[in-house]
Design a protein around this motif. Structure first.
Motif, PDB file in Angstrom:
ATOM      1  N   LYS A   1      -4.973 -35.843  -0.959  1.00  0.00           N
ATOM      2  CA  LYS A   1      -4.703 -35.740  -2.399  1.00  0.00           C
ATOM      3  C   LYS A   1      -4.660 -37.124  -3.045  1.00  0.00           C
ATOM      4  N   GLU A   2      -4.041 -38.085  -2.359  1.00  0.00           N
ATOM      5  CA  GLU A   2      -3.882 -39.433  -2.887  1.00  0.00           C
ATOM      6  C   GLU A   2      -5.223 -40.077  -3.202  1.00  0.00           C
ATOM      7  N   PHE A   3      -6.211 -39.770  -2.376  1.00  0.00           N
ATOM      8  CA  PHE A   3      -7.527 -40.394  -2.554  1.00  0.00           C
ATOM      9  C   PHE A   3      -8.571 -39.402  -3.075  1.00  0.00           C
ATOM     10  N   ASP A   4      -8.074 -38.403  -3.820  1.00  0.00           N
ATOM     11  CA  ASP A   4      -8.928 -37.461  -4.543  1.00  0.00           C
ATOM     12  C   ASP A   4      -9.826 -36.654  -3.603  1.00  0.00           C
ATOM     13  N   TYR A   5      -9.268 -36.210  -2.516  1.00  0.00           N
ATOM     14  CA  TYR A   5      -9.921 -35.283  -1.583  1.00  0.00           C
ATOM     15  C   TYR A   5     -11.303 -35.766  -1.123  1.00  0.00           C
ATOM     16  N   PRO A   6     -11.339 -36.880  -0.431  1.00  0.00           N
ATOM     17  CA  PRO A   6     -12.633 -37.418   0.023  1.00  0.00           C
ATOM     18  C   PRO A   6     -13.194 -36.613   1.203  1.00  0.00           C
TER      19      PRO A   6
ATOM     20  N   MET B   1      -9.166 -42.862  10.322  1.00  0.00           N
ATOM     21  CA  MET B   1      -8.132 -43.870  10.555  1.00  0.00           C
ATOM     22  C   MET B   1      -7.995 -44.811   9.365  1.00  0.00           C
ATOM     23  N   ASP B   2      -9.112 -45.158   8.724  1.00  0.00           N
ATOM     24  CA  ASP B   2      -9.047 -46.039   7.552  1.00  0.00           C
ATOM     25  C   ASP B   2      -8.248 -45.396   6.430  1.00  0.00           C
ATOM     26  N   LEU B   3      -8.431 -44.098   6.238  1.00  0.00           N
ATOM     27  CA  LEU B   3      -7.713 -43.398   5.175  1.00  0.00           C
ATOM     28  C   LEU B   3      -6.216 -43.391   5.464  1.00  0.00           C
ATOM     29  N   ILE B   4      -5.856 -43.148   6.722  1.00  0.00           N
ATOM     30  CA  ILE B   4      -4.441 -43.171   7.112  1.00  0.00           C
ATOM     31  C   ILE B   4      -3.849 -44.557   6.885  1.00  0.00           C
ATOM     32  N   GLU B   5      -4.609 -45.593   7.250  1.00  0.00           N
ATOM     33  CA  GLU B   5      -4.113 -46.959   7.083  1.00  0.00           C
ATOM     34  C   GLU B   5      -3.875 -47.288   5.615  1.00  0.00           C
TER      35      GLU B   5
END
Length: 544
Positions: free
Chosen positions: A170-175, A184-188
């Motif tokens: 949600k934070e990154f607009d559902y990529p 892993m990059d998204l989690i970081e």
């Protein structure tokens, strides 16, 4: 083949005559009341007499048979070992992981003749799998749990996947994220924005490594490489050769990713020391952003998060692979698990009564009763013939008390049963019926699915390729054989070295990896791969 004489002998009995019709034969089946003891080591639950449930009472009236079920408390090997030492057994046992101990002790009786004489419905249901059910001596000693007919995947994910907290998406607009690096990059990036959750440190990625569940950690590279869960091997789709992957590039790349994650403070160091309950508690805490596991192992935590009501803290399963272009194979293909099941022990008197009961319960109308409950009470049938549940019925069937009272909780698993669909196309298991899955979705579920253009969560995943041997991991290797010894020693090596590799200083990663590979390749890898390739070949032949 075994059982081909069934149509000739099915209606025979000591008192039968040549002019008896089917109804006369049916009337001769002994329906006098009898209670058998059943020890179920495969699932937890309250001990019960099946006749004290609504379904069990019906079955008792129809067959005369009642089962007093005792579930496992404590360690399965200890309990089974005590039985073997005493030579005294319950009438029926589902020994779960101790199946080899029971078989080696000669505790189960052969079922071949009993099935031929008393079980036409079982033979029909398990027909495609009968050869795979035989022991090396040609006997069938137990009935596995589930003969698949017209396979359909679970709309919700109960098998392997990389799970991610919904708030991250949600934070990154559902990529759209496909690869391990993207995951892993998204989690970081999310953890950098939100280093704490309710005053506690955010955990980027955790893992389950406790006891026999270590496979949940070791299996991930196989899935990342685009293979389903065949255990310690991947099977080539053209040559059908089985190859270990613990010392191969997919495993190295996965451990390298975790090593780098650890160096950044994003990997949960407690993952290698936490027990199962601690792991589940951590998943349910809302602090964890990602993990790899099988849905059935984390279901308790996922339900706890659902009940807490914060959709952003809940997880969604993703089919993450190493590289773009790899077709994910997380969804299990049609499978037949041949190394778990239910058998009749040498202690049972009149074992034909037990087989007759199993044969009765495998009838489609009784499987429908076991799985769906009572029409009008637990489910409805639409004008199109499709089964569905109202909101009230969804709530009712979710209550453990109702499931136990009805008998669904006691009969739906750890017995002979069918999987897939009934002859009318409805799913055998309500959870696999798309109408039921969608009716259960929260507003948060629906919003998430809408963002990705999916109707159910299985839509995120590729359809599984057909693998007639699947799964390879259910093979029973000969105890003490080179392949068996390899399986044991390789597991010990992974448990010893994988934590060292992940937690090492990145500058030492290559050295730690090479140390493991050197030790691993000293084992008899060739014997294990040869044995597993033969397992695949045998299953392929039996499936023809």
């Amino acid at each position: 083949m075994l059982f081909i004489l069934f149509t000739v002998v099915a209606c025979s009995s000591n008192e039968s005559t040549s002019d008896e019709n089917d109804s006369n034969v049916e009337s001769e089946v002994d329906k006098s009341p009898v209670t058998y003891t059943y020890f179920n080591a495969g699932s937890a639950g309250n001990d019960v007499d099946t006749k004290d449930t609504k379904i069990g009472k019906i079955f008792e009236e129809e067959t005369g048979v009642n089962f007093r079920i005792e579930h496992l408390v404590g360690d399965v090997n200890t309990r089974i070992g005590t039985m073997v030492a005493s030579g005294e057994y319950p009438d029926v046992i589902s020994p779960d992981t101790a199946i080899d101990t029971i078989l080696d002790a000669g505790a189960f009786i052969p079922l071949n003749d009993l099935l031929e004489e008393h079980a036409p419905n079982l033979l029909e249901a398990y027909g495609p799998y009968l050869e795979r059910m035989k022991d090396e001596d040609g006997n069938i000693y137990f009935i596995p749990f589930g003969a698949t007919h017209n396979y359909i995947p679970n709309p919700n994910i109960d098998q392997g996947a990389f799970w991610i907290q919904r708030g991250v998406l949600k934070e990154f607009d559902y990529p759209e994220i496909t690869t391990l690096e993207e995951y892993m990059d998204l989690i970081e990036k999310y953890q950098q924005k939100y280093p704490e959750v309710d005053g506690s440190k955010t955990i980027g990625f955790t893992a389950l490594t406790y006891d026999w569940r270590f496979f949940a950690f070791a299996n991930a590279p196989m899935h990342l490489a685009g293979y389903p869960n065949d255990g310690d091997v991947i099977v080539d789709m053209e040559t059908y050769e089985a190859t270990v992957y613990a010392d191969k590039e997919p495993t190295k790349r996965y451990l390298k990713e975790l090593n780098e994650l650890n160096a950044k403070g994003l990997f949960d160091k407690e993952a290698f020391v936490a027990n199962y309950d601690e792991y589940l508690a951590k998943i349910a805490s809302g602090r964890v952003l990602g993990f790899f596991d099988y849905g059935w192992q984390v279901n308790q935590s996922l339900n706890n998060l659902l009940e807490a009501g914060d959709d952003d803290k809940r997880f969604v399963a993703l089919p993450i692979v190493l590289d773009e272009g790899i077709k994910d194979q997380y969804l299990d293909p049609p499978a037949f698990i041949a190394n778990r099941g239910i058998g009749i022990t040498v202690s049972a008197e009149n074992p034909e009564r037990i087989v007759q009961f199993w044969d009765h319960m495998i009838k489609e109308e009784n499987q429908r009763l076991i799985m769906w409950g009572f029409e009008g009470e637990h489910y409805e049938v639409g004008e199109d013939g499709r089964f569905f549940r109202t909101d009230e019925q969804l709530s009712l069937t979710a209550k453990q008390e109702e499931r136990e009272k009805s008998g669904m909780a006691y009969f739906e698993w750890s017995w002979p049963r069918i999987n897939g669909t009934f002859s009318d196309g409805n799913a055998v298991e309500p959870r696999r019926q798309s109408e039921v899955a969608r009716a259960n979705y929260t507003d948060g579920d629906k919003k998430l699915l809408e963002q990705y253009g999916a109707e159910v969560f299985a839509d995120f995943f590729a359809e599984p390729d057909e693998r007639p041997w699947y799964p390879a991991w259910d093979s029973n290797l000969e105890q003490g054989s080179p392949a068996d010894i390899f399986a044991q020693r390789s597991e010990d090596l992974k448990r010893k070295h994988f934590p060292r590799i992940v937690l090492a200083d990145p500058a030492q990663f290559e050295a730690e990896w090479e140390t493991f590979v050197t030790e691993y390749q000293k084992l008899d890898v060739a014997a294990f791969e040869e044995a597993m390739t033969q397992v695949v070949a045998d299953k392929m032949e039996a499936a023809q």
